[in-house]
Design a protein around this motif. Sequence first.
Motif, PDB file in Angstrom:
ATOM      1  N   ARG A 163       0.638 -12.583 -10.946  1.00  0.00           N
ATOM      2  CA  ARG A 163      -0.234 -11.897 -12.287  1.00  0.00           C
ATOM      3  C   ARG A 163      -1.485 -11.171 -11.277  1.00  0.00           C
ATOM      4  O   ARG A 163      -1.987 -10.193 -11.808  1.00  0.00           O
ATOM      5  N   PRO A 220      -1.726  -4.575 -10.958  1.00  0.00           N
ATOM      6  CA  PRO A 220      -1.650  -4.305 -12.531  1.00  0.00           C
ATOM      7  C   PRO A 220      -0.154  -4.165 -13.014  1.00  0.00           C
ATOM      8  O   PRO A 220       0.152  -4.577 -14.125  1.00  0.00           O
ATOM      9  N   ARG A 246       1.601  -7.348 -12.906  1.00  0.00           N
ATOM     10  CA  ARG A 246       1.126  -8.236 -14.102  1.00  0.00           C
ATOM     11  C   ARG A 246       1.407  -7.814 -15.577  1.00  0.00           C
ATOM     12  O   ARG A 246       1.962  -8.313 -16.179  1.00  0.00           O
ATOM     13  N   ALA A 247       1.507  -6.245 -15.723  1.00  0.00           N
ATOM     14  CA  ALA A 247       1.900  -5.966 -17.211  1.00  0.00           C
ATOM     15  C   ALA A 247       3.358  -6.029 -17.197  1.00  0.00           C
ATOM     16  O   ALA A 247       3.677  -6.650 -18.269  1.00  0.00           O
ATOM     17  N   HIS A 248       4.186  -5.987 -16.358  1.00  0.00           N
ATOM     18  CA  HIS A 248       5.644  -6.114 -16.391  1.00  0.00           C
ATOM     19  C   HIS A 248       6.069  -7.518 -16.836  1.00  0.00           C
ATOM     20  O   HIS A 248       6.995  -7.926 -17.413  1.00  0.00           O
ATOM     21  N   THR A 253       4.986  -8.685 -20.202  1.00  0.00           N
ATOM     22  CA  THR A 253       5.647  -8.259 -21.271  1.00  0.00           C
ATOM     23  C   THR A 253       7.247  -8.660 -21.295  1.00  0.00           C
ATOM     24  O   THR A 253       7.663  -9.047 -22.256  1.00  0.00           O
ATOM     25  N   TRP A 283       5.720   2.212 -16.932  1.00  0.00           N
ATOM     26  CA  TRP A 283       5.268   1.337 -17.831  1.00  0.00           C
ATOM     27  C   TRP A 283       6.313   1.120 -18.751  1.00  0.00           C
ATOM     28  O   TRP A 283       6.929   1.948 -19.592  1.00  0.00           O
ATOM     29  N   THR A 291       7.188  -1.500 -22.492  1.00  0.00           N
ATOM     30  CA  THR A 291       7.018  -2.652 -23.446  1.00  0.00           C
ATOM     31  C   THR A 291       8.129  -2.721 -24.465  1.00  0.00           C
ATOM     32  O   THR A 291       8.803  -1.779 -24.889  1.00  0.00           O
ATOM     33  N   ARG A 326      -1.318 -11.686 -22.618  1.00  0.00           N
ATOM     34  CA  ARG A 326      -1.749 -10.328 -22.323  1.00  0.00           C
ATOM     35  C   ARG A 326      -2.083 -10.042 -20.782  1.00  0.00           C
ATOM     36  O   ARG A 326      -2.385 -10.770 -20.289  1.00  0.00           O
TER      37      ARG A 326
END
Length: 126
Positions: free
Chosen positions: A52, A56, A59-61, A64, A115, A117, A126
Amino acid sequence: MTTSPPPPAGGYAPPPAQPMNPADEKLWATLIHLGGLFFGFLAPLIGYLVLRDRGPFVRAHTATALNFQLTLIIAYLVGGILTFFLIGVFVILAAYVLNIVFCIIAAVAANRGQWYTYPLSIPFVR
């Protein structure tokens, strides 16, 4: 006589994480999504805890993917309870198929550097 500063409250402060290059971030994000297919929430959880702070995108993947796998656990539990009414079998089957389809779509998006989601996912992390 010189004295060194006292150690941090926890006794050990790990060195700051080195950021990954974009190719490595894409690779790890892809592997985390595919790991969700085979290992459920464990691969995204370990990936989130370890990666993480490395960038970025990863971390986002990982967040999610972890959120989606936790949502699937809830769906499997609800399906298990509803099996007594026969509808639970369909809930479990639908969650299983959605796991395969959405993990593959997410892995392809991560590999392309996009990206992503998951739809129908509850945002726990988050």
